[in-house]
Write a protein that holds these residues in place. Sequence first.
Motif, PDB file in Angstrom:
ATOM      1  N   GLN A  64       0.832  -1.200   0.000  1.00  0.00           N
ATOM      2  CA  GLN A  64       0.000   0.000   0.000  1.00  0.00           C
ATOM      3  C   GLN A  64       0.872   1.257   0.000  1.00  0.00           C
ATOM      4  OE1 GLN A  64      -2.444  -0.605   3.445  1.00  0.00           O
ATOM      5  NE2 GLN A  64      -3.949  -1.882   2.368  1.00  0.00           N
ATOM      6  N   ALA A  65       1.936   1.238   0.808  1.00  0.00           N
ATOM      7  CA  ALA A  65       2.841   2.392   0.836  1.00  0.00           C
ATOM      8  C   ALA A  65       3.499   2.606  -0.516  1.00  0.00           C
ATOM      9  CB  ALA A  65       3.909   2.180   1.918  1.00  0.00           C
ATOM     10  N   LEU A  66       3.845   1.515  -1.198  1.00  0.00           N
ATOM     11  CA  LEU A  66       4.445   1.619  -2.527  1.00  0.00           C
ATOM     12  C   LEU A  66       3.450   2.200  -3.523  1.00  0.00           C
ATOM     13  CD1 LEU A  66       6.881   1.033  -4.349  1.00  0.00           C
ATOM     14  CD2 LEU A  66       5.967  -1.290  -4.681  1.00  0.00           C
ATOM     15  N   GLU A  67       2.199   1.776  -3.443  1.00  0.00           N
ATOM     16  CA  GLU A  67       1.173   2.305  -4.340  1.00  0.00           C
ATOM     17  C   GLU A  67       0.973   3.801  -4.119  1.00  0.00           C
ATOM     18  OE1 GLU A  67      -1.985  -1.233  -5.278  1.00  0.00           O
ATOM     19  OE2 GLU A  67      -1.867  -0.568  -3.187  1.00  0.00           O
ATOM     20  N   ARG A  68       0.970   4.230  -2.849  1.00  0.00           N
ATOM     21  CA  ARG A  68       0.790   5.663  -2.571  1.00  0.00           C
ATOM     22  C   ARG A  68       1.966   6.464  -3.125  1.00  0.00           C
ATOM     23  NH1 ARG A  68      -1.003   3.652   2.468  1.00  0.00           N
ATOM     24  NH2 ARG A  68       1.043   4.113   3.403  1.00  0.00           N
ATOM     25  N   GLN A  69       3.166   5.954  -2.942  1.00  0.00           N
ATOM     26  CA  GLN A  69       4.343   6.688  -3.399  1.00  0.00           C
ATOM     27  C   GLN A  69       4.369   6.813  -4.920  1.00  0.00           C
ATOM     28  OE1 GLN A  69       8.062   5.215  -1.929  1.00  0.00           O
ATOM     29  NE2 GLN A  69       9.292   6.665  -3.082  1.00  0.00           N
ATOM     30  N   LEU A  70       3.981   5.739  -5.613  1.00  0.00           N
ATOM     31  CA  LEU A  70       4.008   5.747  -7.076  1.00  0.00           C
ATOM     32  C   LEU A  70       2.750   6.358  -7.683  1.00  0.00           C
ATOM     33  CD1 LEU A  70       5.530   2.206  -7.814  1.00  0.00           C
ATOM     34  CD2 LEU A  70       6.718   4.402  -7.583  1.00  0.00           C
ATOM     35  N   GLY A  71       1.692   6.428  -6.884  1.00  0.00           N
ATOM     36  CA  GLY A  71       0.427   6.944  -7.415  1.00  0.00           C
ATOM     37  C   GLY A  71      -0.217   5.999  -8.394  1.00  0.00           C
TER      38      GLY A  71
END
Length: 303
Positions: A45-52
Motif C-alpha cells: 500500500q505504501a508503494l502504491e501511494r508513493q508511485l500513485g
Amino acid sequence: MSAPRRFLPSISALRALEALDRLGSASAAAAELSLTQGAVSRQLQALERQLGLDLVHRDKKKLTLSPEAQEYASEIRAALNQIAQSTLRLQTAPLAGTLNLAILPAFGMRWLMPRLPEFARLHPDVTINMTTRLEPFSFASEPFDAAIHFGRAEWPGTDALLLKHEQLLPVCAPDLVVGTALRGPKDILNLPLLHIQTRPEAWSDWFAAQGVEAPETVSGTMYDQFATITQAAMHGLGVALMPDYLVEQDLATGRLVALHPAPTETRGAYYLVWPTSKSNAPALRKFRDWLATKAQPEDPLPR
C-alpha cells in the motif's frame, strides 16, 4: 544527478512486491520475508501511494499483481540481486579487495590457471573468485568485475586487454588415420569432422585459409565444450579443430596426432574485458597490469 525520491521506493516495499510476484501469494511472501501478511500488505500500500498507481488486486484475502506490476517486479529483481551481491562482496572482501572474474572453462583451466600462482605470490592481498560464463553478459546485471572473452574487442561499455590470438590445429586419434593417405588439407574432408558450438564457422574458415574449396556447410557432429570434443577426438570419433594450447600435452603423449604441420591463426582472440566504470578499481588494476605481462603482442602476423 540523483533521482527524485519518488523514483526510489524503499527496499522493503520493493522486496515485498518482488516476493509476491515470484511466490504467488502474500502468505508465502510473508514467510520468506519474516513478516506478517498484514505487514506485506502495508508495504505494498505504501508503494502504491508513493508511485500513485494501483499495483495490487485485492480479492478478499488474496493479493495478486497487475500485469504492469508483474513487469515492474521482473525489472527490479535484477537490481535487488545486484544490491545483495554488492553488499556480500563488501562484507567478505579483504582489505585490498576481491576480483570477481567470469572465465571461459577451457581457457581458464589451461591458460590462466597455471599462471595464477605467480599473481597470488605477488598480490596475496587480492582474492580472485572465478565463475564460468560461456557467452557475453551485461555487467550491469551480473556480479562480475571482469571477464575472459573470446571473439573481438566489441563488448559494449567495456575496455579490453588482448591476451592471446587463437591458433587452430586439426587433431584426431592416431587409429583414425591408420591406413589413410592424407596428401593435404583437402583429404581431411573425407574424415568425420567434429564441431564446437562456439566456433560454428571454424572448419569452413580453416579450409578457406588452406585454399581448399569446401562445401558451404561442413557437416559433422556438434559439441558444446572443448573438454567434450577433446574426449571425442581421443576416442576416434573424428577430427577436431582445436586451439593449439589445449592439445599440446595430448600431442606430446601421442593421444592425439596433428593432421597439419602448423597451427592456423583465426579471426578471434582471447581478451580480458572489464566495465569502463570499474577501470580504477584497485584489485582489477593489479590483476590487469600483471596479466598484461603475460599477453602476446597485439599483431603478431605481418599484414
